[in-house]
Scaffold this active site. Structure first.
Site, PDB file in Angstrom:
ATOM      1  N   SER A  58       0.991  -1.421  -0.058  1.00  0.00           N
ATOM      2  CA  SER A  58       0.000  -0.103  -0.165  1.00  0.00           C
ATOM      3  C   SER A  58       0.723   1.141  -0.235  1.00  0.00           C
ATOM      4  O   SER A  58       0.212   2.269   0.090  1.00  0.00           O
ATOM      5  CB  SER A  58      -0.919  -0.012   1.463  1.00  0.00           C
ATOM      6  OG  SER A  58      -0.113  -0.232   2.387  1.00  0.00           O
ATOM      7  N   ASN A  72      -2.422  -2.904  13.197  1.00  0.00           N
ATOM      8  CA  ASN A  72      -3.883  -2.542  13.138  1.00  0.00           C
ATOM      9  C   ASN A  72      -4.404  -1.419  13.947  1.00  0.00           C
ATOM     10  O   ASN A  72      -5.103  -0.388  13.372  1.00  0.00           O
ATOM     11  CB  ASN A  72      -4.410  -3.654  13.564  1.00  0.00           C
ATOM     12  CG  ASN A  72      -4.067  -4.918  12.863  1.00  0.00           C
ATOM     13  OD1 ASN A  72      -3.592  -5.118  12.088  1.00  0.00           O
ATOM     14  ND2 ASN A  72      -4.493  -6.154  13.409  1.00  0.00           N
ATOM     15  N   THR A  74     -39.292  27.633 -10.538  1.00  0.00           N
ATOM     16  CA  THR A  74     -39.569  26.517  -9.765  1.00  0.00           C
ATOM     17  C   THR A  74     -39.807  25.621 -11.341  1.00  0.00           C
ATOM     18  O   THR A  74     -40.240  26.159 -12.040  1.00  0.00           O
ATOM     19  CB  THR A  74     -40.904  26.296  -9.214  1.00  0.00           C
ATOM     20  OG1 THR A  74     -41.729  26.701  -9.771  1.00  0.00           O
ATOM     21  CG2 THR A  74     -40.659  27.177  -7.801  1.00  0.00           C
ATOM     22  N   HIS A  75     -39.441  24.425 -11.372  1.00  0.00           N
ATOM     23  CA  HIS A  75     -39.511  23.386 -12.472  1.00  0.00           C
ATOM     24  C   HIS A  75     -38.693  24.042 -13.591  1.00  0.00           C
ATOM     25  O   HIS A  75     -38.894  23.815 -14.827  1.00  0.00           O
ATOM     26  CB  HIS A  75     -40.984  23.253 -12.904  1.00  0.00           C
ATOM     27  CG  HIS A  75     -41.917  22.849 -11.918  1.00  0.00           C
ATOM     28  ND1 HIS A  75     -42.231  21.469 -11.682  1.00  0.00           N
ATOM     29  CD2 HIS A  75     -42.637  23.787 -10.894  1.00  0.00           C
ATOM     30  CE1 HIS A  75     -43.234  21.411 -10.601  1.00  0.00           C
ATOM     31  NE2 HIS A  75     -43.194  22.714 -10.328  1.00  0.00           N
ATOM     32  N   SER A 111     -12.327  26.627 -27.268  1.00  0.00           N
ATOM     33  CA  SER A 111     -12.759  25.171 -28.060  1.00  0.00           C
ATOM     34  C   SER A 111     -11.402  25.034 -28.910  1.00  0.00           C
ATOM     35  O   SER A 111     -10.716  26.262 -29.422  1.00  0.00           O
ATOM     36  CB  SER A 111     -13.917  25.261 -28.849  1.00  0.00           C
ATOM     37  OG  SER A 111     -14.014  24.514 -29.990  1.00  0.00           O
ATOM     38  N   LYS A 113     -16.034  30.310 -28.921  1.00  0.00           N
ATOM     39  CA  LYS A 113     -16.450  29.472 -27.674  1.00  0.00           C
ATOM     40  C   LYS A 113     -15.589  29.939 -26.310  1.00  0.00           C
ATOM     41  O   LYS A 113     -14.454  30.157 -26.222  1.00  0.00           O
ATOM     42  CB  LYS A 113     -16.218  27.933 -27.474  1.00  0.00           C
ATOM     43  CG  LYS A 113     -17.195  27.349 -28.532  1.00  0.00           C
ATOM     44  CD  LYS A 113     -18.503  26.794 -27.845  1.00  0.00           C
ATOM     45  CE  LYS A 113     -18.443  25.468 -27.544  1.00  0.00           C
ATOM     46  NZ  LYS A 113     -19.536  25.232 -26.670  1.00  0.00           N
ATOM     47  N   ASN A 172     -15.934  28.144 -22.606  1.00  0.00           N
ATOM     48  CA  ASN A 172     -16.714  27.005 -22.173  1.00  0.00           C
ATOM     49  C   ASN A 172     -16.420  27.289 -20.392  1.00  0.00           C
ATOM     50  O   ASN A 172     -15.354  27.469 -19.955  1.00  0.00           O
ATOM     51  CB  ASN A 172     -16.095  25.858 -22.278  1.00  0.00           C
ATOM     52  CG  ASN A 172     -16.690  25.462 -23.836  1.00  0.00           C
ATOM     53  OD1 ASN A 172     -17.591  26.066 -24.324  1.00  0.00           O
ATOM     54  ND2 ASN A 172     -15.491  24.926 -24.623  1.00  0.00           N
ATOM     55  N   GLU A 198     -18.244  22.360 -14.809  1.00  0.00           N
ATOM     56  CA  GLU A 198     -18.447  21.378 -15.398  1.00  0.00           C
ATOM     57  C   GLU A 198     -17.914  20.030 -14.610  1.00  0.00           C
ATOM     58  O   GLU A 198     -18.191  19.112 -14.271  1.00  0.00           O
ATOM     59  CB  GLU A 198     -18.264  21.206 -17.048  1.00  0.00           C
ATOM     60  CG  GLU A 198     -19.288  22.013 -17.741  1.00  0.00           C
ATOM     61  CD  GLU A 198     -18.729  22.029 -19.212  1.00  0.00           C
ATOM     62  OE1 GLU A 198     -18.515  21.083 -19.757  1.00  0.00           O
ATOM     63  OE2 GLU A 198     -18.848  23.328 -19.804  1.00  0.00           O
ATOM     64  N   TYR A 226      -9.460  -6.510  12.610  1.00  0.00           N
ATOM     65  CA  TYR A 226      -9.010  -6.066  11.313  1.00  0.00           C
ATOM     66  C   TYR A 226      -9.158  -7.029  10.112  1.00  0.00           C
ATOM     67  O   TYR A 226      -8.888  -8.290  10.407  1.00  0.00           O
ATOM     68  CB  TYR A 226      -7.548  -5.630  11.656  1.00  0.00           C
ATOM     69  CG  TYR A 226      -6.941  -5.085  10.213  1.00  0.00           C
ATOM     70  CD1 TYR A 226      -6.884  -3.906   9.993  1.00  0.00           C
ATOM     71  CD2 TYR A 226      -6.076  -6.061   9.706  1.00  0.00           C
ATOM     72  CE1 TYR A 226      -6.307  -3.416   8.901  1.00  0.00           C
ATOM     73  CE2 TYR A 226      -5.425  -5.561   8.416  1.00  0.00           C
ATOM     74  CZ  TYR A 226      -5.465  -4.373   7.905  1.00  0.00           C
ATOM     75  OH  TYR A 226      -4.905  -3.900   7.025  1.00  0.00           O
ATOM     76  N   GLN A 228      -7.411  -2.180   4.072  1.00  0.00           N
ATOM     77  CA  GLN A 228      -6.476  -1.437   3.479  1.00  0.00           C
ATOM     78  C   GLN A 228      -6.816  -0.530   2.303  1.00  0.00           C
ATOM     79  O   GLN A 228      -6.335   0.480   1.943  1.00  0.00           O
ATOM     80  CB  GLN A 228      -5.212  -2.182   2.930  1.00  0.00           C
ATOM     81  CG  GLN A 228      -4.112  -1.661   2.281  1.00  0.00           C
ATOM     82  CD  GLN A 228      -2.892  -2.549   2.132  1.00  0.00           C
ATOM     83  OE1 GLN A 228      -2.105  -2.637   2.908  1.00  0.00           O
ATOM     84  NE2 GLN A 228      -2.640  -2.838   0.871  1.00  0.00           N
ATOM     85  N   LYS A 287      -8.221   3.585   2.130  1.00  0.00           N
ATOM     86  CA  LYS A 287      -7.457   4.582   2.140  1.00  0.00           C
ATOM     87  C   LYS A 287      -7.435   5.647   0.688  1.00  0.00           C
ATOM     88  O   LYS A 287      -7.600   6.628   0.505  1.00  0.00           O
ATOM     89  CB  LYS A 287      -5.800   4.710   2.199  1.00  0.00           C
ATOM     90  CG  LYS A 287      -5.595   4.169   3.682  1.00  0.00           C
ATOM     91  CD  LYS A 287      -4.213   3.726   3.813  1.00  0.00           C
ATOM     92  CE  LYS A 287      -4.138   2.881   5.126  1.00  0.00           C
ATOM     93  NZ  LYS A 287      -5.286   1.746   4.761  1.00  0.00           N
TER      94      LYS A 287
HETATM   95  N1  ARG Z   1      -1.162  -1.426   5.353  1.00  0.00           N
HETATM   96  C1  ARG Z   1      -2.013  -2.083   5.941  1.00  0.00           C
HETATM   97  C2  ARG Z   1      -3.453  -1.198   5.974  1.00  0.00           C
HETATM   98  O1  ARG Z   1      -3.768  -0.187   5.368  1.00  0.00           O
HETATM   99  C3  ARG Z   1      -1.573  -1.648   7.591  1.00  0.00           C
HETATM  100  C4  ARG Z   1      -2.284  -2.825   8.452  1.00  0.00           C
HETATM  101  C5  ARG Z   1      -1.845  -4.056   8.099  1.00  0.00           C
HETATM  102  N2  ARG Z   1      -2.088  -5.071   9.262  1.00  0.00           N
HETATM  103  C6  ARG Z   1      -1.787  -6.146   9.171  1.00  0.00           C
HETATM  104  N3  ARG Z   1      -2.271  -6.690  10.055  1.00  0.00           N
HETATM  105  N4  ARG Z   1      -1.715  -6.811   7.992  1.00  0.00           N
HETATM  106  O2  ARG Z   1      -4.496  -1.545   6.527  1.00  0.00           O
END
Ligand code: ARG
Length: 457
Positions: A22, A109, A154-155, A276, A282, A284, A289, A316, A321, A324
């Site tokens: 990660s 964890n 309205t509408h 454009s 144009k 824009n 948007e 956990y 993971q 994130k």
């Molecule tokens: N990279 C892991 C996460 O984002 C960290 C926690 C990992 N914990 C484990 N028991 N493998 O969740």
């Protein structure tokens, strides 16, 4: 070599390493991770779980890593499993054996749950201040246009005259609620999970409250299983961010309409528009948007995390993971959407004459005419009918309620007098809507004061 090898030989397939890693996205947690580790080292030292000297060595080492990362002297190793492993590995490489003691009475964890809270608390504050700035900008423009007449819809059909200031203040009110939601969310986020350890707490004599206090948390989680597996705070933030985007998207949609030739109520500054590649004429409203488009993306982030968490047994699971990328993406997207919006609002040109012209067509003062008849003693339902007939007559004669001769009015209702022209005058229509929260200029100014006071709190 893997920090966790032992039970297995750690000889994972290259593809599994990549799949498991990660670091490409959790590297942004480096500061939170190091701050968390420093607090942990201090707590271990204070409790005598490690010596104070060792705690000092760990703290110094961690501070060194932080400043080297910040100066660029140290770069995050893209081959590391995650940011927690990376920091710990560098620490041990730098300070030696003592580095191996940092992870006492802790698990990744509770560490990741802590890091994410530290990071999101900070991001929530940043988004709040950006939103405050946008709300203030909207309020400034609203105040300046407290008396600018435009059609209210309205509408998407012209309905009654309102002021542009009133219309803008509607968005300021939405943003105030958004701010309030973020404050509320930050309050619940403000609880430290560190010390929950892997899932069950620990046999060491830790001091969770001390560690939480060092990190600026106002409380600690009450249940270790919940501490490591709760992601409500991220879900709540994502939900709040989705609502913010929904508000921005509605506003964006209006800007897009208003900047069309058909409306021409607003012209965006060149700094926030594009041209454009083929049509030379144009201009824009791409930024608006994009905000509208990115709303779908933030909703996607939100649904993604809801779906990831659903059905996960305690505590956990590695699925977590996946929390994130969606949160990071949403935070980035909302932050940039708000700041681009602030720029657009501050620099847009308001075409008051076109708003006025649009308000003059479409008989948006017909309700006021009916109210005039009510004032003359007609029950509202009858007044409504007469007004409808008179509008139809105006259409047939190519007139407006302002230009229809008095004798024609009287063909439909003898109660009408010369003062009818004062009653259907657009400025007067707006000025009379003095009810609390109404569109009258004085009400718009009161709303602006209300918002400014709320922003100061
Ligand atoms: N990279 C892991 C996460 O984002 C960290 C926690 C990992 N914990 C484990 N028991 N493998 O969740």
């Amino acid at each position: 070599m893997k920090l966790w090898e032992g039970r297995t030989d750690g000889n994972t397939a290259v593809a599994a390493d990549e799949f498991n890693s990660s670091i490409s996205f959790d590297r942004r947690l480096y500061r939170a991770d190091i701050e968390g580790s420093i607090a942990h080292a201090k707590m271990l030292g204070k409790q005598g779980i490690i010596t104070e000297d060792e705690a000092g060595v760990l703290t110094e080492g961690l501070l060194g890593i932080l400043s080297d990362l910040e100066s660029g002297a140290l770069t995050v190793d893209a081959g590391a499993e995650d940011i927690h492993m990376f920091v710990e590995e560098v620490l041990t490489a730098r300070v030696g054996e003592t580095g191996k003691k940092l992870h006492t009475a802790r698990s990744r964890n509770d560490q990741v749950a802590l890091d994410l809270r530290i990071y999101l608390k900070e991001q929530t504050e940043k988004i709040k201040s950006a939103l405050c700035e946008l709300t203030a900008a909207v309020t400034d423009r609203a105040e300046a246009h407290a008396g600018t007449i435009m059609p209210g819809y309205t509408h998407l059909q012209r309905a009654q005259p309102v002021t542009f200031g009133h219309h803008l203040m509607a968005y300021a009110m939405m943003f105030l609620r958004d701010l309030d939601r973020l404050t509320d969310c930050a309050r619940r986020m403000d609880s430290s999970p560190i010390g929950s350890c892997a899932l069950a707490g620990t046999t060491y004599e830790t001091d969770r409250a001390f560690e939480a206090e060092l990190l600026g948390f106002s409380s600690v989680s009450e249940n270790s299983l919940d501490g490591v597996s709760d992601r409500d705070f991220a879900l709540e933030l994502l939900s709040d961010l989705s609502i913010i985007m929904m508000h921005l998207s509605r506003f964006a949609e209006e800007l897009i309409l208003w900047t069309s030739l058909e409306f021409s109520f607003v012209e965006l500054d060149d700094a926030y528009t594009t041209g454009s590649s083929i049509m030379p004429q144009k201009k824009n409203s791409d930024m608006a948007e994009l905000v509208r488009g990115k709303t779908g993306r933030v909703y996607g982030d939100t649904v993604s995390l809801f779906t990831t968490l659903k059905g996960l047994p305690l505590a956990y699971n590695k699925d977590m993971q996946e929390d994130k990328e969606c949160v990071f993406d949403a935070v980035d997207t909302v932050g940039s959407s708000i700041s681009i919006f602030t720029g657009m609002i501050k620099t847009m040109t308001v075409r008051t004459e076109n708003m006025r012209a649009a308000a003059s067509g479409g008989f948006i003062n017909a309700t006021d005419f009916a109210d005039y008849l009510v004032g003359r003693g007609l029950p509202f339902r009858d007044a409504y009918k007469v007004s409808g007939k008179i509008v139809a007559r105006c259409i047939a004669d190519g007139k407006t309620l302002e230009t229809l001769p008095l004798y024609v009015y009287r063909e439909y209702c003898p109660l009408v007098d010369e003062d009818v022209y004062g009653a259907v005058d657009l400025d007067a229509c707006v000025r009379r809507r003095r009810s609390y929260g109404g569109t009258a200029p004085e009400s718009v100014l009161r709303q602006a004061t209300f918002v400014r006071e709320a922003l100061r709190k």
